[in-house]
Design a protein around this motif. Structure first.
Motif, mmCIF file in Angstrom:
data_model
loop_
_atom_site.group_PDB
_atom_site.id
_atom_site.type_symbol
_atom_site.label_atom_id
_atom_site.label_comp_id
_atom_site.label_asym_id
_atom_site.label_seq_id
_atom_site.Cartn_x
_atom_site.Cartn_y
_atom_site.Cartn_z
ATOM 1 N N GLU A 183 28.394 -63.406 -104.712
ATOM 2 C CA GLU A 183 27.733 -64.231 -105.996
ATOM 3 C C GLU A 183 26.723 -65.220 -105.514
ATOM 4 O O GLU A 183 25.721 -65.596 -106.135
ATOM 5 C CB GLU A 183 28.736 -64.666 -107.016
ATOM 6 N N ALA A 184 27.120 -65.990 -104.640
ATOM 7 C CA ALA A 184 26.480 -67.170 -104.133
ATOM 8 C C ALA A 184 25.114 -66.908 -103.679
ATOM 9 O O ALA A 184 24.045 -67.564 -103.682
ATOM 10 C CB ALA A 184 27.245 -68.056 -103.108
ATOM 11 N N TYR A 185 25.164 -65.704 -102.774
ATOM 12 C CA TYR A 185 23.824 -65.273 -102.205
ATOM 13 C C TYR A 185 22.871 -64.786 -103.437
ATOM 14 O O TYR A 185 21.637 -64.678 -103.392
ATOM 15 C CB TYR A 185 24.227 -63.991 -101.321
ATOM 16 N N ARG A 186 23.633 -64.207 -104.369
ATOM 17 C CA ARG A 186 22.676 -63.638 -105.708
ATOM 18 C C ARG A 186 21.977 -64.801 -106.168
ATOM 19 O O ARG A 186 20.818 -64.538 -106.544
ATOM 20 C CB ARG A 186 23.477 -62.901 -106.649
ATOM 21 N N THR A 192 24.490 -55.897 -94.486
ATOM 22 C CA THR A 192 23.614 -55.136 -95.336
ATOM 23 C C THR A 192 23.320 -55.504 -96.705
ATOM 24 O O THR A 192 22.189 -55.392 -97.178
ATOM 25 C CB THR A 192 24.483 -53.753 -95.226
ATOM 26 N N ASP A 193 24.251 -55.828 -97.360
ATOM 27 C CA ASP A 193 24.047 -56.314 -98.787
ATOM 28 C C ASP A 193 23.246 -57.625 -98.722
ATOM 29 O O ASP A 193 22.301 -57.706 -99.705
ATOM 30 C CB ASP A 193 25.632 -56.646 -99.444
ATOM 31 N N VAL A 194 23.252 -58.597 -97.886
ATOM 32 C CA VAL A 194 22.680 -59.935 -98.279
ATOM 33 C C VAL A 194 21.100 -59.529 -97.564
ATOM 34 O O VAL A 194 20.213 -59.949 -98.119
ATOM 35 C CB VAL A 194 23.099 -61.033 -97.481
ATOM 36 N N THR A 195 20.891 -58.748 -96.600
ATOM 37 C CA THR A 195 19.703 -58.163 -96.286
ATOM 38 C C THR A 195 18.954 -57.439 -97.303
ATOM 39 O O THR A 195 17.752 -57.684 -97.665
ATOM 40 C CB THR A 195 19.618 -57.285 -95.023
ATOM 41 N N ALA A 196 19.445 -56.538 -97.997
ATOM 42 C CA ALA A 196 19.118 -56.111 -99.134
ATOM 43 C C ALA A 196 18.623 -57.063 -100.197
ATOM 44 O O ALA A 196 17.623 -56.814 -100.954
ATOM 45 C CB ALA A 196 20.097 -54.988 -99.690
#
Length: 282
Positions: free
Chosen positions: A218-221, A247-251
């Motif tokens: 959530e913080a990255y979003r 993978t998720d943060v890169t995306a």
């Protein structure tokens, strides 16, 4: 007569009994703190007589460590990027893996930096200490954490170049404010992972700085969704991540328009920092 060596041997045995791995280094740090000597000189004074006050202080420190309080909190300091930072229960204990953000940040010039979730200020203040012409802002939701960061800024003699603001992520900033560099070590531990944390972390460090709950993203979003408003066209963003989150943060970064997104590994070979630049604003 009680000597430091006698106290040290007893402490190591106590710490080992409660399940602390490799207790000797912890015991030596605590004894040096109780004797008020530099750790590098401890061996030289181990056979000297210890005063009752010193012995009592050391016993209190060992009791705290047996209760799994982190050593850094007991002595009140943690070394990070070659400098000592004040540490309390209100901030995360600065970790060696986080030094990778500082390494990457100073590999390219910058004049202004924003640190989101600054905590003790270890990232922001290290960057300002390394880059004497730079200025920076640190934002944190916790007023107690900001008090610690203020102490560290003064101790490192960078307070005149560091502005500390209370609030959630970008909220305290003026809408027109922009930075060459944005960095963050946000809470990223998932809700399910929290129960598996070591007692030193789970029981003693602020949960707000450890986990946002849910999937840990959530913080990255929230950061990535607004970063374009506060980053200069040629600016960079550096985010510490959990080792399974690359993978998720890169995306998320690519979806936000970053053309250059790289994952950097820590000294253990685990994915640790996502670096994003080349933001496409079209």
């Amino acid at each position: 007569m009680t000597t430091g060596s006698v106290l040290l041997a007893k402490a190591v045995a106590r710490l080992r009994e409660v399940g602390i791995d490799d207790p000797a280094p912890d015991a030596r740090i605590l004894l040096a703190h109780a004797l008020q000597v530099d750790r590098s000189r401890l061996t030289l004074v181990l056979h000297d007589e210890v005063t009752p006050e010193q012995a009592t202080a050391f016993e209190r420190f060992v009791d705290a460590r047996c209760n799994r309080q982190p050593v850094a909190q007991i002595v009140g300091l943690r070394a990070f990027y070659g400098r000592d930072f004040v540490v309390t229960q209100d901030v995360l204990d600065p970790r060696p893996d986080t030094e990778l953000i500082v390494d990457l940040a100073i590999s390219q010039p910058f004049a202004s930096v924003l640190d989101l979730g600054t905590g003790s200020g270890c990232i922001l203040l290290s960057l300002l200490a390394e880059m004497p012409d730079a200025i920076g802002i640190g934002v944190d939701l916790s007023d107690k954490a900001l008090e610690v960061a203020e102490r560290n800024a003064a101790q490192l003699d960078v307070a005149t170049r560091a502005t500390l603001m209370q609030g959630s992520w970008f909220d305290p900033l003026e809408p027109t404010k922009q930075f060459d560099l944005i960095v963050s070590n946000p809470p990223y531990i998932t809700k399910d992972e929290m129960g598996a944390l070591a007692p030193e972390v789970h029981d003693w460090e602020p949960h707000m700085a450890l986990t946002p709950g849910g999937d840990g993203l959530e913080a990255y979003r929230r950061i990535i969704s607004r970063v374009a408003e506060f980053l200069v066209p040629s600016g960079r963003m550096l985010l510490e991540i959990g080792y399974e989150q690359a993978t998720d943060v890169t995306a998320l970064c690519r979806a936000a328009g970053f053309k250059d997104v790289l994952v950097h590994k820590d000294l253990s070979g685990k994915d640790r920092v996502v670096a994003a630049s080349g933001l496409d604003r079209c």
